[in-house]
Design an enzyme around this catalytic site. Sequence first.
Site, mmCIF file in Angstrom:
data_model
loop_
_atom_site.group_PDB
_atom_site.id
_atom_site.type_symbol
_atom_site.label_atom_id
_atom_site.label_comp_id
_atom_site.label_asym_id
_atom_site.label_seq_id
_atom_site.Cartn_x
_atom_site.Cartn_y
_atom_site.Cartn_z
ATOM 1 N N LYS A 97 -13.148 1.588 -14.193
ATOM 2 C CA LYS A 97 -13.465 0.211 -13.808
ATOM 3 C C LYS A 97 -13.863 -0.619 -15.032
ATOM 4 O O LYS A 97 -13.563 -1.807 -15.111
ATOM 5 C CB LYS A 97 -14.564 0.199 -12.742
ATOM 6 N N ASP A 102 0.866 -1.193 0.000
ATOM 7 C CA ASP A 102 0.000 0.000 0.000
ATOM 8 C C ASP A 102 0.895 1.233 0.000
ATOM 9 O O ASP A 102 2.022 1.190 0.498
ATOM 10 C CB ASP A 102 -0.904 0.012 1.238
ATOM 11 N N TYR A 149 -14.810 7.430 -12.725
ATOM 12 C CA TYR A 149 -14.579 6.226 -11.912
ATOM 13 C C TYR A 149 -15.107 4.992 -12.644
ATOM 14 O O TYR A 149 -14.404 3.989 -12.783
ATOM 15 C CB TYR A 149 -15.258 6.380 -10.543
ATOM 16 N N ASP A 201 3.537 2.560 -4.203
ATOM 17 C CA ASP A 201 2.581 3.344 -4.981
ATOM 18 C C ASP A 201 2.398 2.571 -6.289
ATOM 19 O O ASP A 201 3.348 2.437 -7.069
ATOM 20 C CB ASP A 201 3.144 4.749 -5.246
HETATM 21 N N1 NAD Z 1 -15.987 0.338 -1.359
HETATM 22 C C1 NAD Z 1 -16.779 0.205 -2.429
HETATM 23 O O1 NAD Z 1 -17.989 0.539 -2.373
HETATM 24 C C2 NAD Z 1 -16.237 -0.386 -3.706
HETATM 25 C C3 NAD Z 1 -17.159 -0.822 -4.664
HETATM 26 C C4 NAD Z 1 -16.702 -1.369 -5.847
HETATM 27 C C5 NAD Z 1 -15.348 -1.485 -6.085
HETATM 28 N N2 NAD Z 1 -14.459 -1.051 -5.153
HETATM 29 C C6 NAD Z 1 -13.036 -1.186 -5.471
HETATM 30 O O2 NAD Z 1 -12.411 -2.006 -4.511
HETATM 31 C C7 NAD Z 1 -11.050 -1.619 -4.344
HETATM 32 C C8 NAD Z 1 -10.767 -1.401 -2.862
HETATM 33 O O3 NAD Z 1 -11.584 -0.341 -2.409
HETATM 34 P P1 NAD Z 1 -11.914 -0.122 -0.870
HETATM 35 O O4 NAD Z 1 -13.343 0.144 -0.783
HETATM 36 O O5 NAD Z 1 -11.286 -1.180 -0.059
HETATM 37 O O6 NAD Z 1 -11.185 1.293 -0.663
HETATM 38 P P2 NAD Z 1 -10.288 1.847 0.531
HETATM 39 O O7 NAD Z 1 -10.224 3.295 0.301
HETATM 40 O O8 NAD Z 1 -10.776 1.338 1.836
HETATM 41 O O9 NAD Z 1 -8.863 1.176 0.256
HETATM 42 C C9 NAD Z 1 -8.111 1.520 -0.888
HETATM 43 C C10 NAD Z 1 -6.632 1.338 -0.534
HETATM 44 O O10 NAD Z 1 -5.893 1.607 -1.727
HETATM 45 C C11 NAD Z 1 -4.750 2.337 -1.334
HETATM 46 N N3 NAD Z 1 -4.238 3.112 -2.460
HETATM 47 C C12 NAD Z 1 -4.839 4.156 -3.086
HETATM 48 N N4 NAD Z 1 -4.036 4.628 -4.043
HETATM 49 C C13 NAD Z 1 -2.909 3.872 -4.037
HETATM 50 C C14 NAD Z 1 -1.707 3.871 -4.792
HETATM 51 N N5 NAD Z 1 -1.481 4.770 -5.754
HETATM 52 N N6 NAD Z 1 -0.770 2.931 -4.513
HETATM 53 C C15 NAD Z 1 -0.982 2.037 -3.531
HETATM 54 N N7 NAD Z 1 -2.083 1.987 -2.767
HETATM 55 C C16 NAD Z 1 -3.037 2.900 -3.030
HETATM 56 C C17 NAD Z 1 -5.217 3.234 -0.194
HETATM 57 O O11 NAD Z 1 -4.119 3.689 0.592
HETATM 58 C C18 NAD Z 1 -6.141 2.288 0.555
HETATM 59 O O12 NAD Z 1 -5.438 1.554 1.545
HETATM 60 C C19 NAD Z 1 -10.871 -0.364 -5.192
HETATM 61 O O13 NAD Z 1 -10.254 -0.698 -6.408
HETATM 62 C C20 NAD Z 1 -12.288 0.121 -5.416
HETATM 63 O O14 NAD Z 1 -12.407 0.883 -6.597
HETATM 64 C C21 NAD Z 1 -14.863 -0.513 -3.956
#
Ligand code: NAD
Length: 264
Positions: free
Chosen positions: A169, A47, A165, A73
């Site tokens: 996706k 992360d 967004y 990153d």
């Molecule tokens: N939460 C939702 O409703 C939802 C729905 C559909 C899809 N998603 C997808 O699921 C995945 C996880 O989302 P989440 O809800 O756990 O979000 P979250 O914000 O809880 O976690 C995302 C993590 O990604 C890390 N991150 C962001 N940019 C980064 C980078 N450049 N390099 C390394 N790490 C990075 C952040 O530090 C964080 O720890 C994402 O791809 C999101 O688009 C989430």
Amino acid sequence: MDDAASLPERWINLSGKVALVTGAASGIGQAAALSLAGAGAIVLALDRDADGAQDVAKAIRREGGQADARALDVTSQAQWDETTRWVRETRGTIDILVNSAGVALSDRAGDTELDVYQRTFAINVEGSLLGMAAALEFMRAAGKGAIVNLSSTASLQGNPIMASYGASKAAISHFTRSAAKETMRAGHDIRINAVLPGLIETAMADDFHAIFDKVGPRDAFVKMITTGRAGRPEEVADLILYLVSDHASFISGACIVIDRAASA
Ligand SMILES: NC(=O)c1ccc[n+]([C@@H]2O[C@H](COP(=O)([O-])OP(=O)(O)OC[C@H]3O[C@@H](n4cnc5c(N)ncnc54)[C@H](O)[C@@H]3O)[C@@H](O)[C@H]2O)c1
């Protein structure tokens, strides 16, 4: 039926498998890291939030699992190179990759700053592609592996304020299908799938709420995109765990919705 037939094992055992999880400090990535470690995988929590990733690895080790953490990153080729060098020297291979790092940045179509598009695509799309490239190098050499990309139900339908967004996706879903077919046709048993969650209770859900606050009441938004409740990250992690296991040996190139019928 063969008299010696035994009941097949039905629990998931990933003992000894090396699993990389991006976005492991939070939400779905964190839940996936814990689930994979619980099934015996040797997890590398990645992360850009280095402390958060370390906390997850420590929690796994405290519970008797195997895990390390590294700052990464996902948009940086140089940092991926560093990561794969570390993996080669310490773990030898990559069996599993979960690309969960992502961001929810969005604005009205036409009002969105170029910088928002660029960061959205750099993290959500290019970050996952760099991760896949890193993992595929090991997986092609081994002839096998499993990758799960985090897409979203936002890739399936249009939503106000979510164009960039959702488009990011949709790109990762499409890349998943093509890469999956390509690796299978090349004779490698490398399975690449995408999961498409609906609204999940994570830090990102707060980001979605903030985006939607711009156009209407939050309750209306939640009502519009759920069937009564948001999901839990652990519910998505269970699907990821299944997909990377041998029980999913005939599933590749799939984009699997997990949203309690919200987009059905
Ligand atoms: N939460 C939702 O409703 C939802 C729905 C559909 C899809 N998603 C997808 O699921 C995945 C996880 O989302 P989440 O809800 O756990 O979000 P979250 O914000 O809880 O976690 C995302 C993590 O990604 C890390 N991150 C962001 N940019 C980064 C980078 N450049 N390099 C390394 N790490 C990075 C952040 O530090 C964080 O720890 C994402 O791809 C999101 O688009 C989430």
